[in-house]
Design a protein around this motif. Sequence first.
Motif, PDB file in Angstrom:
ATOM      1  N   PRO A 128       4.162   3.826 -11.400  1.00  0.00           N
ATOM      2  CA  PRO A 128       4.800   4.576 -10.319  1.00  0.00           C
ATOM      3  C   PRO A 128       3.777   5.038  -9.285  1.00  0.00           C
ATOM      4  CG  PRO A 128       5.634   5.299 -12.441  1.00  0.00           C
ATOM      5  CD  PRO A 128       4.478   4.393 -12.729  1.00  0.00           C
ATOM      6  N   GLY A 129       4.104   4.849  -8.004  1.00  0.00           N
ATOM      7  CA  GLY A 129       3.240   5.305  -6.923  1.00  0.00           C
ATOM      8  C   GLY A 129       2.178   4.322  -6.482  1.00  0.00           C
ATOM      9  N   VAL A 130       1.951   3.251  -7.252  1.00  0.00           N
ATOM     10  CA  VAL A 130       0.945   2.252  -6.875  1.00  0.00           C
ATOM     11  C   VAL A 130       1.465   1.441  -5.693  1.00  0.00           C
ATOM     12  CG1 VAL A 130      -0.301   0.179  -7.615  1.00  0.00           C
ATOM     13  CG2 VAL A 130       0.002   2.102  -9.198  1.00  0.00           C
ATOM     14  N   GLU A 131       0.620   1.187  -4.710  1.00  0.00           N
ATOM     15  CA  GLU A 131       1.013   0.412  -3.546  1.00  0.00           C
ATOM     16  C   GLU A 131       1.170  -1.066  -3.903  1.00  0.00           C
ATOM     17  OE1 GLU A 131      -2.123   1.339  -0.827  1.00  0.00           O
ATOM     18  OE2 GLU A 131      -0.995   2.997   0.052  1.00  0.00           O
ATOM     19  N   TYR A 132       2.228  -1.677  -3.357  1.00  0.00           N
ATOM     20  CA  TYR A 132       2.474  -3.094  -3.638  1.00  0.00           C
ATOM     21  C   TYR A 132       1.317  -3.973  -3.193  1.00  0.00           C
ATOM     22  CZ  TYR A 132       7.382  -1.566  -4.042  1.00  0.00           C
ATOM     23  OH  TYR A 132       8.543  -0.933  -4.396  1.00  0.00           O
ATOM     24  N   ASN A 133       0.621  -3.584  -2.136  1.00  0.00           N
ATOM     25  CA  ASN A 133      -0.424  -4.467  -1.607  1.00  0.00           C
ATOM     26  C   ASN A 133      -1.606  -4.637  -2.555  1.00  0.00           C
ATOM     27  OD1 ASN A 133      -2.127  -2.182  -1.170  1.00  0.00           O
ATOM     28  ND2 ASN A 133      -1.318  -1.917   0.906  1.00  0.00           N
ATOM     29  N   LYS A 134      -1.708  -3.785  -3.556  1.00  0.00           N
ATOM     30  CA  LYS A 134      -2.767  -3.954  -4.554  1.00  0.00           C
ATOM     31  C   LYS A 134      -2.554  -5.237  -5.377  1.00  0.00           C
ATOM     32  CE  LYS A 134      -4.002   0.930  -5.026  1.00  0.00           C
ATOM     33  NZ  LYS A 134      -5.319   0.720  -4.365  1.00  0.00           N
TER      34      LYS A 134
ATOM     35  N   TYR B 127      -1.139 -12.427  -1.750  1.00  0.00           N
ATOM     36  CA  TYR B 127      -2.421 -12.563  -1.075  1.00  0.00           C
ATOM     37  C   TYR B 127      -2.791 -11.229  -0.429  1.00  0.00           C
ATOM     38  CZ  TYR B 127       0.753 -13.074   2.900  1.00  0.00           C
ATOM     39  OH  TYR B 127       1.744 -12.872   3.828  1.00  0.00           O
ATOM     40  N   ARG B 128      -4.020 -11.106   0.036  1.00  0.00           N
ATOM     41  CA  ARG B 128      -4.479  -9.848   0.632  1.00  0.00           C
ATOM     42  C   ARG B 128      -3.596  -9.456   1.811  1.00  0.00           C
ATOM     43  NH1 ARG B 128      -9.207 -12.555  -0.335  1.00  0.00           N
ATOM     44  NH2 ARG B 128     -10.551 -11.626  -1.941  1.00  0.00           N
ATOM     45  N   ASN B 129      -3.175  -8.202   1.831  1.00  0.00           N
ATOM     46  CA  ASN B 129      -2.306  -7.731   2.902  1.00  0.00           C
ATOM     47  C   ASN B 129      -2.385  -6.218   2.983  1.00  0.00           C
ATOM     48  OD1 ASN B 129       0.342  -6.439   1.503  1.00  0.00           O
ATOM     49  ND2 ASN B 129      -0.462  -8.104   0.232  1.00  0.00           N
ATOM     50  N   ASN B 130      -1.882  -5.678   4.054  1.00  0.00           N
ATOM     51  CA  ASN B 130      -1.863  -4.232   4.253  1.00  0.00           C
ATOM     52  C   ASN B 130      -0.436  -3.706   4.388  1.00  0.00           C
ATOM     53  OD1 ASN B 130      -4.755  -3.793   4.307  1.00  0.00           O
ATOM     54  ND2 ASN B 130      -4.754  -4.859   6.278  1.00  0.00           N
ATOM     55  N   GLU B 131       0.512  -4.424   3.789  1.00  0.00           N
ATOM     56  CA  GLU B 131       1.903  -3.977   3.836  1.00  0.00           C
ATOM     57  C   GLU B 131       2.057  -2.623   3.143  1.00  0.00           C
ATOM     58  OE1 GLU B 131       4.342  -5.507   5.489  1.00  0.00           O
ATOM     59  OE2 GLU B 131       2.914  -7.030   6.128  1.00  0.00           O
ATOM     60  N   ARG B 132       2.964  -1.814   3.651  1.00  0.00           N
ATOM     61  CA  ARG B 132       3.168  -0.485   3.090  1.00  0.00           C
ATOM     62  C   ARG B 132       4.255  -0.522   2.016  1.00  0.00           C
ATOM     63  NH1 ARG B 132       3.638   3.575   8.114  1.00  0.00           N
ATOM     64  NH2 ARG B 132       3.396   5.079   6.417  1.00  0.00           N
ATOM     65  N   GLY B 133       4.312   0.532   1.231  1.00  0.00           N
ATOM     66  CA  GLY B 133       5.316   0.646   0.174  1.00  0.00           C
ATOM     67  C   GLY B 133       4.671   0.803  -1.184  1.00  0.00           C
ATOM     68  N   HIS B 134       5.361   1.509  -2.079  1.00  0.00           N
ATOM     69  CA  HIS B 134       4.799   1.756  -3.404  1.00  0.00           C
ATOM     70  C   HIS B 134       5.866   1.620  -4.479  1.00  0.00           C
ATOM     71  CE1 HIS B 134       6.309   5.700  -2.000  1.00  0.00           C
ATOM     72  NE2 HIS B 134       6.669   5.845  -3.260  1.00  0.00           N
ATOM     73  N   MET B 135       5.416   1.466  -5.694  1.00  0.00           N
ATOM     74  CA  MET B 135       6.297   1.244  -6.839  1.00  0.00           C
ATOM     75  C   MET B 135       7.019   2.522  -7.225  1.00  0.00           C
ATOM     76  SD  MET B 135       3.630  -1.143  -8.977  1.00  0.00           S
ATOM     77  CE  MET B 135       2.655  -2.327  -8.042  1.00  0.00           C
TER      78      MET B 135
ATOM     79  N   LEU C 284       9.621   4.600 -10.087  1.00  0.00           N
ATOM     80  CA  LEU C 284      10.037   4.710 -11.487  1.00  0.00           C
ATOM     81  C   LEU C 284      11.400   4.043 -11.703  1.00  0.00           C
ATOM     82  CD1 LEU C 284       9.443   5.963 -14.308  1.00  0.00           C
ATOM     83  CD2 LEU C 284      10.736   7.978 -13.533  1.00  0.00           C
ATOM     84  N   ASN C 285      11.505   3.241 -12.765  1.00  0.00           N
ATOM     85  CA  ASN C 285      12.739   2.554 -13.172  1.00  0.00           C
ATOM     86  C   ASN C 285      13.125   1.411 -12.232  1.00  0.00           C
ATOM     87  OD1 ASN C 285      12.914   4.287 -15.369  1.00  0.00           O
ATOM     88  ND2 ASN C 285      14.263   5.716 -14.289  1.00  0.00           N
ATOM     89  N   GLN C 286      12.180   0.941 -11.464  1.00  0.00           N
ATOM     90  CA  GLN C 286      12.393  -0.179 -10.557  1.00  0.00           C
ATOM     91  C   GLN C 286      12.046  -1.485 -11.252  1.00  0.00           C
ATOM     92  OE1 GLN C 286       9.511  -0.228  -7.404  1.00  0.00           O
ATOM     93  NE2 GLN C 286      10.658  -1.665  -6.138  1.00  0.00           N
ATOM     94  N   THR C 287      12.742  -2.576 -10.876  1.00  0.00           N
ATOM     95  CA  THR C 287      12.428  -3.905 -11.412  1.00  0.00           C
ATOM     96  C   THR C 287      12.140  -4.880 -10.281  1.00  0.00           C
ATOM     97  OG1 THR C 287      14.818  -4.366 -11.576  1.00  0.00           O
ATOM     98  CG2 THR C 287      13.680  -3.700 -13.596  1.00  0.00           C
ATOM     99  N   PHE C 288      11.109  -5.707 -10.478  1.00  0.00           N
ATOM    100  CA  PHE C 288      10.757  -6.752  -9.516  1.00  0.00           C
ATOM    101  C   PHE C 288       9.925  -7.810 -10.212  1.00  0.00           C
ATOM    102  CE2 PHE C 288       7.553  -3.373  -9.136  1.00  0.00           C
ATOM    103  CZ  PHE C 288       6.354  -4.067  -9.265  1.00  0.00           C
ATOM    104  N   THR C 289       9.722  -8.933  -9.529  1.00  0.00           N
ATOM    105  CA  THR C 289       8.900 -10.005 -10.088  1.00  0.00           C
ATOM    106  C   THR C 289       7.548 -10.080  -9.393  1.00  0.00           C
ATOM    107  OG1 THR C 289       9.519 -11.809  -8.573  1.00  0.00           O
ATOM    108  CG2 THR C 289      11.009 -11.366 -10.439  1.00  0.00           C
ATOM    109  N   ILE C 290       6.561 -10.552 -10.131  1.00  0.00           N
ATOM    110  CA  ILE C 290       5.300 -11.024  -9.565  1.00  0.00           C
ATOM    111  C   ILE C 290       5.184 -12.471 -10.008  1.00  0.00           C
ATOM    112  CG2 ILE C 290       2.811 -10.732  -9.425  1.00  0.00           C
ATOM    113  CD1 ILE C 290       3.148  -7.838 -10.274  1.00  0.00           C
TER     114      ILE C 290
END
Length: 353
Positions: free
Chosen positions: A245-251, A289-297, A299-305
């Motif tokens: 939770p709270g980690v930025e997606y761009n990481k 890939y490397r990016n500076n897009e905003r947004g963070h994870m 709690l209780n969210q689902t997504f794919t990598i």
Amino acid sequence: MAMATASVTLRPHILSSISGNCCYIQSTLPLHRFFRYNPGRKPFSLQASRSYTTSLLFNRSRNIEEVQNGTRKRLKPGKLSPRRLVPDHILKPPYVGSKKPPGIASGPEVHDEKGIEYMRASGRLAAQVLQYAGTLVKPGVTTDEIDQQVHQMIIDNGAYPSPLGYGGFPKSVCTSVNECICHGIPDSRELEDGDIINIDVTVYLNGYHGDTSATYFCGEVDDKAKNLVKVTKESLDKAISLCAPGVEYNKIGKVINAHADKHRYGVVQSFVGHGVGRLFHSDPVILHYRNNERGHMILNQTFTIEPMLTMGSIHPIIWDDDWTVVTEDGSLSAQFEHTLLITENGVEILTQC
């Protein structure tokens, strides 16, 4: 199953239909081909242009009969079998039978306790199906035979094979061999000794999608191909390890790109991870890939990598079937994918046995 990026704005028509708390955008364009997230702007937009469709990204004029390194022939389309049937009692996604492209949700998939249990069930089944599909990979086996077995196992477990009928996709699983980056359509081609193949499984169970993929070896595979597959899996594992939770997606993109660079592999930028749950594809867009897009994870969210790494060019070419995506130069590509749940303690991988 990956989503594709594109450029140039098309005005979307926002519909009032709701599933959960998600609203949709509809377009007459093929959904898988024209999808992009515009930073700082919601909802998602579907985008295309005439000049774009003739650009390098989707150049159809390449000769697929070239021989790579004097040994491996480029892929060619095989014959398709008839569409497989799904029993009437099995719950089907809303897009099945529709003449319109499916919608894209503008909000993230965040679940209550019941939804989490459903996501765990769909993820577990997807993982079991993928594991079984991997055992079928042998020289002489056709990708259509893999599709048939995957299809049967999914419906035997009371689920629907999510790719079947999605935006016109004709089969129940994606099988992407050698230079195929993603969205390979199972057909009459027999697997050959030395091939690598990504199998991408998504199931729709109790109204929730579970999405996963892995790349397998067929027979005796050379060390260069083995290393590409190994590093691709490692890049996914590294990305998953930082989720919380709270980690930025761009990481995610930064760690994947760094690991690929270390081994001098390319990271495909034209296809992305995505939110998944009640809908097959939703917010957020996960860039590998490397990016500076905003947004963070959340709690209780689902997504794919689902990183896609290549030995050479990262530029994709799409075949005339409007689905099969291959590398521009015929270099090998590998991919791994998991559906993830963000938890208080970090992350839970839903698509593992």
